[in-house]
Design an enzyme around this catalytic site. Structure first.
Site, PDB file in Angstrom:
ATOM      1  N   HIS A 140     -16.924  34.769  10.724  1.00  0.00           N
ATOM      2  CA  HIS A 140     -15.774  33.880  10.934  1.00  0.00           C
ATOM      3  C   HIS A 140     -14.794  34.483  11.944  1.00  0.00           C
ATOM      4  O   HIS A 140     -14.372  33.818  12.888  1.00  0.00           O
ATOM      5  CB  HIS A 140     -15.064  33.626   9.606  1.00  0.00           C
ATOM      6  CG  HIS A 140     -13.779  32.861   9.729  1.00  0.00           C
ATOM      7  ND1 HIS A 140     -13.736  31.534  10.092  1.00  0.00           N
ATOM      8  CD2 HIS A 140     -12.490  33.251   9.556  1.00  0.00           C
ATOM      9  CE1 HIS A 140     -12.467  31.126  10.129  1.00  0.00           C
ATOM     10  NE2 HIS A 140     -11.693  32.149   9.816  1.00  0.00           N
ATOM     11  N   TYR A 251       1.866  30.051  14.823  1.00  0.00           N
ATOM     12  CA  TYR A 251       1.447  31.334  14.225  1.00  0.00           C
ATOM     13  C   TYR A 251       1.858  32.574  15.012  1.00  0.00           C
ATOM     14  O   TYR A 251       1.801  33.689  14.487  1.00  0.00           O
ATOM     15  CB  TYR A 251      -0.054  31.340  13.955  1.00  0.00           C
ATOM     16  CG  TYR A 251      -0.932  31.772  15.105  1.00  0.00           C
ATOM     17  CD1 TYR A 251      -1.236  30.899  16.137  1.00  0.00           C
ATOM     18  CD2 TYR A 251      -1.461  33.055  15.162  1.00  0.00           C
ATOM     19  CE1 TYR A 251      -2.035  31.290  17.186  1.00  0.00           C
ATOM     20  CE2 TYR A 251      -2.265  33.457  16.213  1.00  0.00           C
ATOM     21  CZ  TYR A 251      -2.545  32.572  17.216  1.00  0.00           C
ATOM     22  OH  TYR A 251      -3.342  32.975  18.254  1.00  0.00           O
TER      23      TYR A 251
END
Ligand code: CA
Length: 424
Positions: A140, A251
């Site tokens: 991932h 973010y």
């Protein structure tokens, strides 16, 4: 006493073929029967078992348990009894429903003890104190690094040295079945234009496994990697719903915030580490070697088959991914050792999540972002429609189970339907 895990056990309760909940599982949860207060429960086959009733009938009388331990709305106090006690209770429950053991008259009392699952509400089982989300699947992290950074240098320099994580939001962790309101917020879909407010357009799921802390450590006293697993009560499926467009804009530089904290869905039966003992496997080789405080030995990964299923409003089903918890680069023991190495205290009811679990193949990726590779490879559904991200009316379901010696130990499901009541 025979261990609950004993593979020869058969229950007198009917257990459908391929059930996640044989007599060897005995997970813990919280149910609410109609017009009654919540209480602790376990599940065998398609029955919830009322542990308050089991206790009132005296089946745990020799264990000297605190009064009212089973008439709670959460598992926290029960978990805090410690594994030596909860393990005895789990073994006793397995005995009570074992076809070969007639020592107790539990069979005669089945109408009082058993609820068909359709007749009770299965509630959020944990009062979650703090929640930490890790980022521990190398596949991932590599996929995201390739998409958003440098394909040739996908992993950041710290990644193989630290089980990276962030502190998430506990209040919005909910049990399977609760609807998910599509989040609204600020995003910047066109980098040439100013940001906008509106419904998230890139709504995603993250396939994860959660762990629940059942034993605290004192502030200032790290948990060693060898002791880490003693602090885990059990595991559940965990969908860390993610608003990719909100996340992308917000973010930098401090990390995930509103793109993550609107909801996380868990499977409501917490499966103990004891039940998963036979599913243990060796994790991947870690290279370079990690620092001594993170060095774990033995089988610290779990071979748990995971599935992600999308169901459209009209009932079209599509398996988006099949993956496995065993792929994790960093294991739970290392995550907990790292989490507490600075003296941070973990408390009973805290949760951690593995981070999105992706396997090596596209069919095993753990998010729409990866499966559709940032929207460039849409998923084709049987009704001819496509998905790049999740739509209103879509239901996303995680499933998971391990099989060892012919015994299937599973989690049931973590499912949520996406709605937009703000739009309506
Ligand atoms: Ca996550």
């Amino acid at each position: 006493m025979i261990k609950a895990n004993n593979t020869d056990r058969k229950s007198w309760i009917h257990i459908p073929a391929n059930s996640d909940f044989p007599l060897q599982n005995i997970p813990f949860g919280v149910i609410q029967p109609l017009n009654q207060a919540p209480r602790l429960a376990t599940r065998i086959g398609d029955f919830a078992i009322d542990l308050l009733k089991v206790s009132e009938l005296g089946f745990f009388a020799d264990f000297d348990l605190p009064k009212a331990i089973f008439s709670q709305a959460y598992l926290n106090d029960f978990m805090a009894l410690g594994r030596a006690t909860t393990r005895k209770i789990r073994d006793r429950i397995a005995d009570l429903f074992d076809d070969a053991i007639n020592k107790w008259n539990s069979r005669e009392m089945k109408d009082e003890l058993l609820f068909p699952l359709g007749e009770v509400e299965v509630l959020m089982p944990i009062k979650v104190g703090d929640y930490t989300d890790f980022y521990s699947s190398i596949e991932h992290a590599t996929n995201l690094g390739k998409m958003f950074r440098d394909p040739a240098n996908a992993l950041l320099p710290n990644w193989r040295h630290i089980p990276v994580g962030y502190h998430g939001r506990a209040s919005s962790i909910i049990a399977s079945g609760q609807e998910i309101q599509r989040p609204y917020g600020q995003m910047r879909p066109d980098p040439e234009k100013p940001p906008v407010y509106g419904p998230c357009r890139l709504l995603d799921f993250e396939l994860e496994v959660g762990f629940v802390i059942g034993k605290e450590n004192e502030l200032g006293h790290p948990i060693s990697v060898q002791e880490s697993e003693d602090h885990v009560f059990g595991l559940c499926l965990f969908n860390d719903w993610s608003a990719r467009d909100i996340q992308k804009w917000e973010y930098v530089p401090l990390g995930p915030f509103l793109g993550k904290n609107f909801a996380s869905t868990i499977s409501p039966w917490i499966v103990t580490l004891d039940a998963l003992e036979a599913c243990r496997v060796q994790g991947p080789v870690q290279d370079p070697e990690v620092l001594p405080y993170l060095r774990s030995e033995g089988k610290k990964n779990f071979d748990i088959h995971l599935e992600v299923i999308l169901t459209t409003e009209s009932g079209v089903e599509h398996v988006l991914s099949e993956s496995n918890f065993k792929y994790m680069y960093w294991n739970m023991a290392q995550q907990i050792a790292h989490h507490s190495v600075n003296g941070c205290n973990l408390r009973v009811g805290d949760m951690g999540a593995s981070g999105t679990i992706s396997g090596p193949e596209p069919g095993s990726y753990g998010s729409m972002l990866e499966i559709c590779w940032q929207g460039t490879k849409p998923v084709e559904l049987a009704d001819g429609s496509q998905r790049k991200f999740l739509q209103n009316g879509d239901t996303l379901t995680l499933k998971g189970y391990g099989i060892s010696n012919g015994i299937r130990i599973g989690f049931g499901e973590a499912s949520g339907k996406i709605v937009d009541r703000i739009l309506a």
